[in-house]
Design a protein around this motif. Sequence first.
Motif, PDB file in Angstrom:
ATOM      1  N   ALA A 113       0.910  -0.739   0.104  1.00 38.39           N
ATOM      2  CA  ALA A 113       0.528   0.082   0.087  1.00 38.39           C
ATOM      3  C   ALA A 113       0.680   1.047  -0.202  1.00 38.39           C
ATOM      4  CB  ALA A 113      -1.009  -0.455   1.207  1.00 38.39           C
ATOM      5  N   LEU A 116       2.771   1.694  -3.723  1.00 43.29           N
ATOM      6  CA  LEU A 116       1.490   2.046  -4.893  1.00 43.29           C
ATOM      7  C   LEU A 116       1.030   3.553  -4.503  1.00 43.29           C
ATOM      8  CD1 LEU A 116      -0.461  -0.622  -5.234  1.00 43.29           C
ATOM      9  CD2 LEU A 116       1.424   0.103  -6.332  1.00 43.29           C
ATOM     10  N   SER A 128      -0.746  -3.022 -11.332  1.00 47.37           N
ATOM     11  CA  SER A 128       0.214  -3.572 -10.998  1.00 47.37           C
ATOM     12  C   SER A 128       0.178  -5.450 -10.698  1.00 47.37           C
ATOM     13  CB  SER A 128       0.037  -4.270  -8.989  1.00 47.37           C
ATOM     14  OG  SER A 128       0.172  -2.653  -8.722  1.00 47.37           O
ATOM     15  N   ALA A 136      -4.301  -7.002  -3.938  1.00 43.61           N
ATOM     16  CA  ALA A 136      -5.669  -6.502  -5.099  1.00 43.61           C
ATOM     17  C   ALA A 136      -5.605  -4.948  -3.328  1.00 43.61           C
ATOM     18  CB  ALA A 136      -6.867  -7.345  -5.494  1.00 43.61           C
ATOM     19  N   ALA A 139      -3.778  -2.208  -2.972  1.00 44.13           N
ATOM     20  CA  ALA A 139      -3.827  -1.312  -4.358  1.00 44.13           C
ATOM     21  C   ALA A 139      -5.277  -0.330  -3.912  1.00 44.13           C
ATOM     22  CB  ALA A 139      -3.949  -2.691  -5.496  1.00 44.13           C
ATOM     23  N   TYR A 243     -11.069   0.520 -10.533  1.00 41.48           N
ATOM     24  CA  TYR A 243     -10.597  -0.812 -10.478  1.00 41.48           C
ATOM     25  C   TYR A 243     -10.668  -1.690 -11.542  1.00 41.48           C
ATOM     26  CZ  TYR A 243      -5.796  -2.646  -8.340  1.00 41.48           C
ATOM     27  OH  TYR A 243      -5.160  -3.433  -8.196  1.00 41.48           O
ATOM     28  N   SER A 245      -9.558  -5.438 -11.930  1.00 42.31           N
ATOM     29  CA  SER A 245      -8.437  -6.643 -10.611  1.00 42.31           C
ATOM     30  C   SER A 245      -8.285  -7.714 -12.108  1.00 42.31           C
ATOM     31  CB  SER A 245      -8.531  -6.682  -9.472  1.00 42.31           C
ATOM     32  OG  SER A 245      -8.231  -8.154  -9.036  1.00 42.31           O
ATOM     33  N   GLY A 286      -6.750   2.103 -11.784  1.00 38.76           N
ATOM     34  CA  GLY A 286      -5.628   1.418 -11.605  1.00 38.76           C
ATOM     35  C   GLY A 286      -6.006  -0.349 -11.713  1.00 38.76           C
ATOM     36  N   ASP A 288      -4.762  -4.544 -11.775  1.00 37.75           N
ATOM     37  CA  ASP A 288      -3.282  -5.814 -11.874  1.00 37.75           C
ATOM     38  C   ASP A 288      -3.862  -6.347 -12.745  1.00 37.75           C
ATOM     39  OD1 ASP A 288      -5.022  -7.301  -9.744  1.00 37.75           O
ATOM     40  OD2 ASP A 288      -6.007  -6.303  -8.803  1.00 37.75           O
TER      41      ASP A 288
END
Length: 322
Positions: A113, A116, A128, A136, A139, A243, A245, A286, A288
């Motif tokens: 955290a 990032l 990421s 996650a 993040a 976000y 993921s 963002g 991942d």
Amino acid sequence: MTENYINYPDGTLGPVDGQRSPRYAGITTFARLPQRHEVSDFDVAVVGVPFDSGVSYRPGARFGPAAIRQASRLLRPYNPAADAMPFRDAQVVDAGDLMCTPFDINEAIGQVAAGLSELIGSGRPVVSLGGDHTIALPALRAMAAVHGPLALVHFDAHLDTWDTYFGAPNTHGTPFRRASEEGLIVKGSSAHVGIRGSLYDRTDLLDDEELGFTIVHCRHIDRIGIDGVVEAIRARVGERPAYVSIDIDVLDPAFAPATGTPEAGGMTSRELLAVLRELSGLAIVGADVVEVSPAYDHAEITAIAASNIAYELVTIMSSAKS
């Protein structure tokens, strides 16, 4: 040394020019992009998070960032599907790997955290490269601290909203329950895509609904098609900061054998890339790409898929900047 990089007219430093340096040569950064220290500032970052102490089955995703970078050597500057030049339209860098302990999950979550947060600053988008899905949670904490609660678009074979594993509250199967409990995501504006396989109990689905998710089950994708999946995602996200993921096991094992918890009946690489391309225009802050475990890979099948997935995410973020 930056003489082999593509230098765009506005001063943006692009990837190493494949016509000057063979793609198998040189330092392995994502898409052969410049490292963070080689530019004065950046707009989008790709960062590795080599952590896999939260896995419940196959280990090895700590080596995922290196494998994804290696497979990304063939990525080129022009994305024809998006008619975009992502590395020209924004300064994209490889920010290296975040350092985090493999021995204490909660300490590692704090380290991720913090790392990032430093990259994000006042709002830079970051992709990421995992690592297991535990990453996650930090993040989302880092992103929500800047943008407020987020709409979550989660591609996975599994819900990842379970409560604990062997009493541990933070694992790769729990990040989105914790995120919902902490108010990091907007209930009613988040979605799972590609869910399939066996569950512990029907209550898994009921609990997930209470946590604020809708599910696009993988078994429905043939019926509703790519357009139906995209429509469902856009209806949930709206104009909220989002976000994305992506657990690589959302893909069928035929397309992603090298993952921690493979499940039969998944999406194809082509289907997932097509869905991602249609998310352009969403406020994706963002993302991942996680759970690539290269010890199980053959001919880089999984890593190639993951690198192209990350490329599409970077393209969306870069286009939003331009």
